[in-house]
Design a protein around this motif. Structure first.
Motif, PDB file in Angstrom:
ATOM      1  N   UNK A  66      45.960  28.133  53.253  1.00 18.49           N
ATOM      2  CA  UNK A  66      44.524  27.985  53.017  1.00 18.49           C
ATOM      3  C   UNK A  66      44.236  27.494  51.604  1.00 18.49           C
ATOM      4  N   UNK A  67      44.996  27.980  50.641  1.00 19.17           N
ATOM      5  CA  UNK A  67      44.821  27.596  49.244  1.00 19.17           C
ATOM      6  C   UNK A  67      46.160  27.229  48.645  1.00 19.17           C
ATOM      7  N   UNK A  68      46.095  26.417  47.596  1.00 23.25           N
ATOM      8  CA  UNK A  68      47.304  25.967  46.912  1.00 23.25           C
ATOM      9  C   UNK A  68      47.175  26.306  45.438  1.00 23.25           C
ATOM     10  N   UNK A  69      48.199  26.992  44.912  1.00 23.30           N
ATOM     11  CA  UNK A  69      48.300  27.259  43.481  1.00 23.30           C
ATOM     12  C   UNK A  69      49.397  26.368  42.924  1.00 23.30           C
ATOM     13  N   UNK A  70      49.054  25.517  41.984  1.00 28.28           N
ATOM     14  CA  UNK A  70      50.032  24.629  41.360  1.00 28.28           C
ATOM     15  C   UNK A  70      50.422  25.240  40.017  1.00 28.28           C
ATOM     16  N   UNK A  71      51.721  25.552  39.869  1.00 28.45           N
ATOM     17  CA  UNK A  71      52.199  26.178  38.634  1.00 28.45           C
ATOM     18  C   UNK A  71      53.037  25.191  37.836  1.00 28.45           C
ATOM     19  N   UNK A  72      52.871  25.277  36.520  1.00 32.63           N
ATOM     20  CA  UNK A  72      53.669  24.467  35.607  1.00 32.63           C
ATOM     21  C   UNK A  72      53.871  25.243  34.318  1.00 32.63           C
TER      22      UNK A  72
ATOM     23  N   UNK B 259      57.088  27.355  47.499  1.00 38.71           N
ATOM     24  CA  UNK B 259      57.814  26.187  47.983  1.00 38.71           C
ATOM     25  C   UNK B 259      57.803  25.088  46.935  1.00 38.71           C
ATOM     26  N   UNK B 260      58.817  24.213  47.024  1.00 40.88           N
ATOM     27  CA  UNK B 260      58.806  22.989  46.239  1.00 40.88           C
ATOM     28  C   UNK B 260      58.063  21.875  46.980  1.00 40.88           C
ATOM     29  N   UNK B 261      57.889  22.049  48.270  1.00 41.15           N
ATOM     30  CA  UNK B 261      57.340  21.002  49.120  1.00 41.15           C
ATOM     31  C   UNK B 261      55.832  21.152  49.214  1.00 41.15           C
ATOM     32  N   UNK B 262      55.102  20.345  48.451  1.00 40.96           N
ATOM     33  CA  UNK B 262      53.650  20.450  48.431  1.00 40.96           C
ATOM     34  C   UNK B 262      53.046  20.006  49.765  1.00 40.96           C
ATOM     35  N   UNK B 263      53.742  19.128  50.485  1.00 43.70           N
ATOM     36  CA  UNK B 263      53.232  18.693  51.780  1.00 43.70           C
ATOM     37  C   UNK B 263      53.261  19.836  52.794  1.00 43.70           C
ATOM     38  N   UNK B 264      54.334  20.618  52.790  1.00 40.12           N
ATOM     39  CA  UNK B 264      54.433  21.764  53.697  1.00 40.12           C
ATOM     40  C   UNK B 264      53.348  22.780  53.388  1.00 40.12           C
ATOM     41  N   UNK B 265      53.148  23.072  52.107  1.00 35.90           N
ATOM     42  CA  UNK B 265      52.130  24.039  51.707  1.00 35.90           C
ATOM     43  C   UNK B 265      50.740  23.562  52.125  1.00 35.90           C
ATOM     44  N   UNK B 266      50.482  22.267  51.973  1.00 39.02           N
ATOM     45  CA  UNK B 266      49.171  21.729  52.326  1.00 39.02           C
ATOM     46  C   UNK B 266      48.881  21.885  53.813  1.00 39.02           C
ATOM     47  N   UNK B 267      49.920  21.844  54.639  1.00 43.68           N
ATOM     48  CA  UNK B 267      49.734  21.920  56.082  1.00 43.68           C
ATOM     49  C   UNK B 267      49.678  23.346  56.609  1.00 43.68           C
TER      50      UNK B 267
END
Length: 648
Positions: free
Chosen positions: A522-528, A511-519
């Motif tokens: 369980x874990x968040x992978x941030x890619x750049x 997703x582009x929406x970090x708020x949706x992923x946070x909710x």
């Protein structure tokens, strides 16, 4: 667009109506000509030989006193019949040659494609003469010669159309479901390229008529006592100075028929071009745990293991690697979110895990395992049962994820029929059951509808139902809520959460929406720029994020109580292009904390404690609130109109 709709579009234009009327008239003459003019065309009268045009013989007579006009009318059946037979041979042969590379081994496909490319380079008439010498003089030889001469053109057209369709999401969905290449070709590719093939066949019919006339005129085509327009034209030209009408009749017939078919095909092509302002029984457990020909599951908890994943594509100056060194793992029942700007490599990572990266793309990894099976070293035939039953893919655009020419129910049932051995009735019952499970109302009726009859939210539900036709252990959801309103987004996310809860399936949510992923994860992978720059628990995202890029993503999310007079915020600059990654940290040019070290060396993804990893030379203190981090965003004025949508 259906055949009826295409015909309506054709007859709306004067040119289309005229060409269609001419084709219908030609068909009627071909059917009725021998009955009406047959006797007159065969009546021999030596006393009336070589008569000039008159009231009794409008185009005069031939050397045996037979009426030329009657013979032109009777010859319509053979001329059109031979042209249609040649077009049929050309279309069938060309379609086989054009689609064979998709099912043949790669080396054989390349040889066949090279042969087609060489044949296309030769003029059609030259090929026809070449094949006419091979197959011999006569009707059958000329039909085969012209048909095979047309085949390379249709093969090239089929290759082009198939390549366009093969990039659609519903083809990838069928491959993820484990559908064989031949079945994908027959059930998904050919139905979607049928219309343009028919249109081009109609256009080619005019060319086939001209080609037959040319061969018969040269004496290589139809032989006596049979006759077609080309043979009549040759006979008329022998005495054109005495009776020009004898040659004018068959020549006019060839021109009118050729124009009719060409104009009808062109009008139909224009109409089609304007259509838019564009198997419940489970597999035996032994099938997945050591039976010959199937992948073996060795770890019940580890669903996906990715270690140093790299995805590369050839470019003019070498290889471009948009995904470089990605490492993570997903366990049973775990939900992981992958966030980042467009071009960060999120979708390519998911496609590599699903084995959907096509050549010339290259996937390499130290380890890439699904359910304990190494994906890079296991043959495709062995992987198909595992991926088809244990991996589900929910794509970004549900409209392109379904075959538009097939009803929803049969598309869902295909996965059960392929992997569970269910019959047609049982697989359809399973499809309806899955549609009910994802809360599609009136599932029995909806299963008989086409994708365009579903709303965006219902199509996304049906896409999730397709993934649940078997028993997936991993669901990859690539932007599943894009282009959906916020209410439907919430419903889709709740549906994925309920599926995870009920089946213990792991979820990889992109997703582009970090708020949706946070909710929801369980874990968040941030890619750049093709790398994971931060990996942390979702519950501690707002408080513990340490990478400046992650903090920037959080900072640009607007709150509901944000003052509308305050400009929205954005991250300045753009991510680097895949072929132009800098030597050091890719985020350095956009980061206010960057130093000389950041521009010289790329930081490794290191452990920061408590399941937290970060790749940064100057990580932000996790105890600082987002507002205390040095500003790296630029204000963007809010347009003065209602309603104002939240900008991601």
């Amino acid at each position: 667009m259906s055949v009826a709709s295409t015909l309506k579009a054709v007859v709306r234009t004067p040119l289309g109506l005229t060409s269609l009327a001419l084709v219908i008239l030609l068909v009627l003459v071909a059917l009725l000509g021998p009955l009406i003019w047959g006797a007159q065309a065969q009546r021999i009268d030596p006393t009336a030989a070589f008569r000039s045009p008159s009231g009794a013989h409008l185009l005069g007579t031939d050397a045996l006193g037979r009426d030329v006009l009657a013979r032109v009318m009777v010859a319509t059946r053979l001329s059109l019949g031979l042209a249609m037979a040649a077009v049929l041979i050309g279309v069938v042969t060309g379609t086989v040659l054009g689609t064979a590379p998709a099912v043949l081994p790669r080396w054989a496909g390349r040889i066949l494609s090279t042969f087609v490319n060489i044949a296309v380079a030769f003029p059609g008439l030259l090929l026809a003469l070449f094949f006419a010498v091979i197959f011999g003089v006569g009707t059958i030889g000329s039909v085969l010669a012209i048909g095979f001469a047309m085949a390379p053109g249709f093969a090239r057209l089929t290759q082009t159309l198939s390549a366009a369709i093969s990039g659609r999401d519903f083809i990838a969905a069928a491959r993820v479901a484990g559908v064989s290449r031949f079945r994908v070709l027959i059930r998904h590719v050919l139905p979607n390229i049928g219309e343009p093939l028919i249109v081009n066949a109609t256009i080619s019919a005019g060319g086939a008529l001209l080609a037959f006339a040319g061969l018969s005129f040269l004496g290589l085509g139809v032989q006596v006592p049979a006759y077609d327009w080309g043979r009549l034209l040759g006979e008329g030209l022998n005495r054109i100075y005495l009776n020009p009408a004898a040659a004018l009749g068959p020549a006019t017939a060839v021109v009118i028929a050729g124009l009719a078919f060409n104009l009808l095909g062109e009008t139909a092509a224009a109409a089609l071009g304007g259509r838019n302002a564009r198997r419940p029984r489970r597999l035996p457990q032994t099938a997945l745990s050591g039976a010959p020909g199937h992948a073996q599951v060795v770890n019940d908890d580890m669903v996906l293991l990715v270690d140093d994943l790299r995805v590369s594509f050839p470019a003019a100056n070498g290889w471009v690697t948009p995904v470089r060194g990605v490492s993570f793992s997903i366990s049973r029942g775990e939900a992981i979110g992958v966030v980042g700007e467009s071009g960060s490599g999120k979708s390519l990572t998911a496609l590599a895990a699903a084995q959907l990266i096509e050549r010339p793309g290259h996937v390499d990894a130290a380890r890439l395992e699904f359910c304990g099976t190494p994906l890079l070293d296991t043959p495709e035939r062995t992987l198909r049962p595992l991926l088809g039953t244990s991996l589900a893919m929910v794509f970004q655009d549900p409209m392109t994820s379904f075959n538009p020419t097939r009803r929803i129910g049969p598309q869902l049932a295909e996965a059960a029929a392929e992997h569970q051995g269910l019959g047609r009735t049982a697989s359809m019952a399973r499809a309806i059951e899955r549609l009910k499970a994802v809360r599609v109302p009136a599932a029995e009726r909806r299963a008989r509808q086409f994708p365009h009859e579903f709303s965006g939210g219902m199509r996304q539900r049906a896409m999730i139902a397709m993934g649940l036709m078997n028993h997936p252990r991993l669901i990859i959801a690539d932007e599943p809520t894009t282009a959906l309103d916020v209410t439907v987004q919430r419903q889709v996310l709740q549906l994925l959460a309920s599926v995870r809860r009920d089946t213990e399936a792991a979820i990889l949510l992109i997703s582009h929406d970090i708020a949706v992923v946070a909710q929801t994860c369980d874990r968040v992978l941030v890619m750049y720029a093709g790398r994971i720059v931060e990996d942390l628990p979702a519950s501690r995202l707002n408080e513990s994020a340490r990478h400046p890029y992650t903090r920037a993503l959080l900072d640009v999310v607007p709150e509901l109580d944000t003052d509308r007079d305050t400009p929205l915020r954005m991250i300045p600059g753009r991510p680097p292009a895949p072929g132009a990654f800098p030597a050091g940290c890719a985020f350095a040019d956009r980061c206010p904390l960057a130093s000389a070290l950041c521009r010289e060396q790329d930081p490794a993804l290191t452990d920061a404690g408590d399941g937290h990893r970060v790749a940064c030379w100057h990580p932000v203190d996790g105890d600082l609130p987002v507002a205390a981090v040095p500003a790296i965003t630029t204000a963007v004025p809010v347009p003065d109109f209602e309603p104002q949508e939240a900008v991601r």
